[in-house]
Design an enzyme around this catalytic site. Structure first.
Site, PDB file in Angstrom:
ATOM      1  CB  SER A 209      74.690  19.229  58.108  1.00  0.00           C
ATOM      2  OG  SER A 209      73.576  20.077  58.137  1.00  0.00           O
ATOM      3  N   GLY A 210      75.843  21.111  56.194  1.00  0.00           N
ATOM      4  CA  GLY A 210      75.795  22.206  55.248  1.00  0.00           C
ATOM      5  C   GLY A 210      74.384  22.639  54.901  1.00  0.00           C
ATOM      6  CG  ASP A 211      70.433  22.316  53.197  1.00  0.00           C
ATOM      7  OD1 ASP A 211      69.590  23.004  53.809  1.00  0.00           O
ATOM      8  OD2 ASP A 211      70.463  22.254  51.951  1.00  0.00           O
ATOM      9  CG  ASP A 212      67.219  23.404  56.405  1.00  0.00           C
ATOM     10  OD1 ASP A 212      67.744  24.499  56.714  1.00  0.00           O
ATOM     11  OD2 ASP A 212      66.422  23.281  55.443  1.00  0.00           O
TER      12      ASP A 212
END
Ligand code: NAG
Ligand code: NAG
Ligand code: NAG
Ligand code: NAG
Ligand code: NAG
Ligand code: NAG
Ligand code: NAG
Ligand code: NAG
Ligand code: NAG
Length: 468
Positions: free
Chosen positions: A248-251
């Site tokens: 993903s693009g975040d945590d």
């Protein structure tokens, strides 16, 4: 009498599909693991659903769930989403209910904002995260529920997030983006065996819940998509997050508990959480983050057997003055890491406040952070650990940590300020603040958590001619 009528109709419908199903000469059966099995089954097409990828099914979903809710006290019901492409806006779940997504089914989130009702900001956040006002309800939403399951044969929920990301980046959204799945104020929640793709924002958000099981999810979003966190347990108690695969693009996983003055006032912690066998790829974020919103406190989190590849950091604690709250008794054991900017990252000045009403003296307390059995290769900087002046982050323990550096590593491998702790068998050599000799194994609780013992039953769906 009048309001008995729909109920009886539904029983008939349920029984008829069950009895048809008993005829297995032309049908098979599917089994799945559930906290509880249901007595009744229905299929989305029974309520006018059309899986052509074009017809909007919001009403079919809502009608089905509202009708099946009548069976809650009579053994519960499962709604089967059969093969097809099911375009829909946001809909609400009910109690004693299972949403089962067939392996060849794809639920498509509508890109049209009018298919997403607006709801109030979360009380522990005070404001929406993208914009101050209301927020769009998640695609699959539930609140004040008992015993709710979203599962499948790894069927897909595709949030079609691209339009949302573009509008968000262009500053064109008047309200906070929706999540794919949000369950609030609920007890006994299971989300498992699904493929979640391209969420507009966070993917799975249980908030103010107890007893939550999240297993066998595959979550994918472009690595540059904004705020596409994988799983965010938020002010929840007793949570088991195991065997999940996230790009993903975040945590990949982010444990939270409310934001600044709103979170302090709401005062609901996240605790007794297991995160086991997480596999993560997220070049700009963490495998597991704690915070930054942690104002209700985070404690007793056990993170085991993490694999991360091409991820910015492994475990990241994020906080700042104004947050209040605490992050304590965090136990990390077994990490296999490849290509990382930082293995250990603690940020004590994260900033990002909901509004100007935060209390700049609200000091977060960070203590009891234990890391053991870590192997990492191709690492740029082993640790960046920054506490808060006059608010030293204490009782950090590191044991059995081996980090191999990248071709061009940072000169300073341990960048430490305002932290205090011990270490044992750690390479490269830790900073002075952590150099004191610690135990050969940092603490990890021996008594397992109650949620770890929560068993899933084998449930079945019998496929009849009117079913799948
Ligand atoms: C079962 O299904 C088959 C094929 O559709 C049909 O021929 C048979 O009569 C059914 N049996 C019962 C008991 O309904
Ligand atoms: C779903 O729940 C939200 C929040 O409780 C509510 O605002 C909305 O009207 C509900 N939608 C339906 C279709 O019941
Ligand atoms: C979005 O839905 C609304 C209400 O159904 C409709 O009026 C509008 O034309 C739709 N917009 C698009 C871009 O399809
Ligand atoms: C849901 O539960 C919360 C917390 O107990 C309560 O404040 C709220 O009023 C409930 N909402 C509904 C619609 O029952
Ligand atoms: C779903 O996918 C997971 C992860 O790939 C896999 O372990 C699991 O067996 C699959 N489950 C089903 C029901 O296909
Ligand atoms: C927050 O709740 C805990 C119990 O859950 C309690 O001990 C504590 O005093 C509360 N803190 C505040 C600031 O109300
Ligand atoms: C770490 O993972 C790599 C690749 O997945 C594997 O080859 C290696 O054996 C693992 N190392 C440890 C110590 O588990
Ligand atoms: C090591 O990390 C760098 C980025 O820091 C990356 O470009 C490179 O491909 C990685 N090498 C290997 C062997 O994974
Ligand atoms: C050390 O960390 C601080 C933030 O705490 C940062 O400003 C500084 O640039 C870092 N130095 C190195 C050498 O990484």
């Amino acid at each position: 009498m009048a309001n008995l009528f729909p109920f009886m109709l539904l029983i008939l419908l349920a029984y008829s599909s069950v009895s048809e199903c008993i005829n297995s000469t032309n049908s098979g059966s599917i089994t799945y693991k559930g906290l509880r099995c249901r007595k009744y089954s229905a299929v989305l097409t029974d309520f006018g659903g059309k899986g052509d990828g074009v017809t909007l099914n919001t009403q079919a979903f809502q009608k089905a769930i509202d009708k099946l809710s009548i069976l809650a006290k009579h053994g519960g019901a499962q709604l089967i989403v059969p093969p097809g492409k099911w375009l829909t806006g946001s809909f609400n779940l009910t109690s004693f209910f299972t949403l089962y997504i067939h392996k060849d089914a794809v639920i498509l989130g509508s890109p049209n904002e009018s298919d997403w009702p607006l709801i109030a900001p979360l009380p522990s956040y005070g404001v929406g995260r993208d914009t101050p006002g209301p927020r769009f309800a998640s695609l699959i939403f539930g609140t004040n529920l008992t015993d709710v399951i979203i599962t499948g044969g790894n069927g897909t929920i595709d949030g079609q997030g691209k339009t949302w990301w573009t509008n968000f980046r262009g500053g064109k959204l008047k309200n906070t983006r929706p999540y794919l799945i949000e369950i609030m104020h609920s007890k006994n929640v299971q989300i498992s065996n699904l493929v979640l793709v391209d969420s507009p924002s966070w993917n799975v958000h249980p908030i103010y819940c107890t007893n939550v099981i999240i297993e066998q999810l595959t979550i994918r979003a472009p690595i540059d998509s904004p705020n596409t966190d994988g799983i965010n347990p938020d002010s929840c108690t007793n949570v088991r997050i195991v065997d999940n695969y996230i790009v993903s693009g975040d945590d990949c996983v982010s444990v939270k508990s409310g934001w600044d003055q709103y979170g302090i006032k709401y005062n609901k912690s996240s605790e007794h959480i297991i995160i086991r066998r997480l596999t993560c790829i997220s070049p700009d974020s963490a495998a597991v983050a704690l915070g930054s919103e942690m104002s209700g406190g985070i404690q007793d989190v056990r993170i085991e057997d993490t694999v991360a590849i091409n991820t910015q950091s492994a475990i990241r604690i994020k906080t700042g003055l104004g947050r209040g709250g605490f992050v304590k008794n965090i136990f990390v054991k077994g990490m296999n890491l490849t290509t990382m900017k930082y293995v250990f990252w603690i940020t004590g000045n994260y900033g990002s406040h909901p509004d100007n009403g935060f209390n700049p003296n609200a000091m977060p307390v960070i203590k009891g952070i234990h890391y053991g059995d870590v192997v990492a290769v191709n690492v740029t900087q082993t640790a960046n650990l920054a506490g808060i002046p006059k608010g030293t982050f204490k009782d950090i323990c590191l044991s059995n940590v081996h980090v191999e550096l990248a071709k061009k590593p940072k000169k300073i491998q341990w960048n430490c300020t305002n932290v205090e702790g011990v270490s044992n068998n750690v390479t490269p050599q830790p900073c002075g603040m952590l150099a004191a000799k610690g135990p050969t194994k940092c603490d990890f609780p021996t008594k397992s958590l109650w949620i770890d013992g929560m068993m899933l039953k084998t449930c079945s769906i019998v496929l009849g001619p009117h079913n799948v």
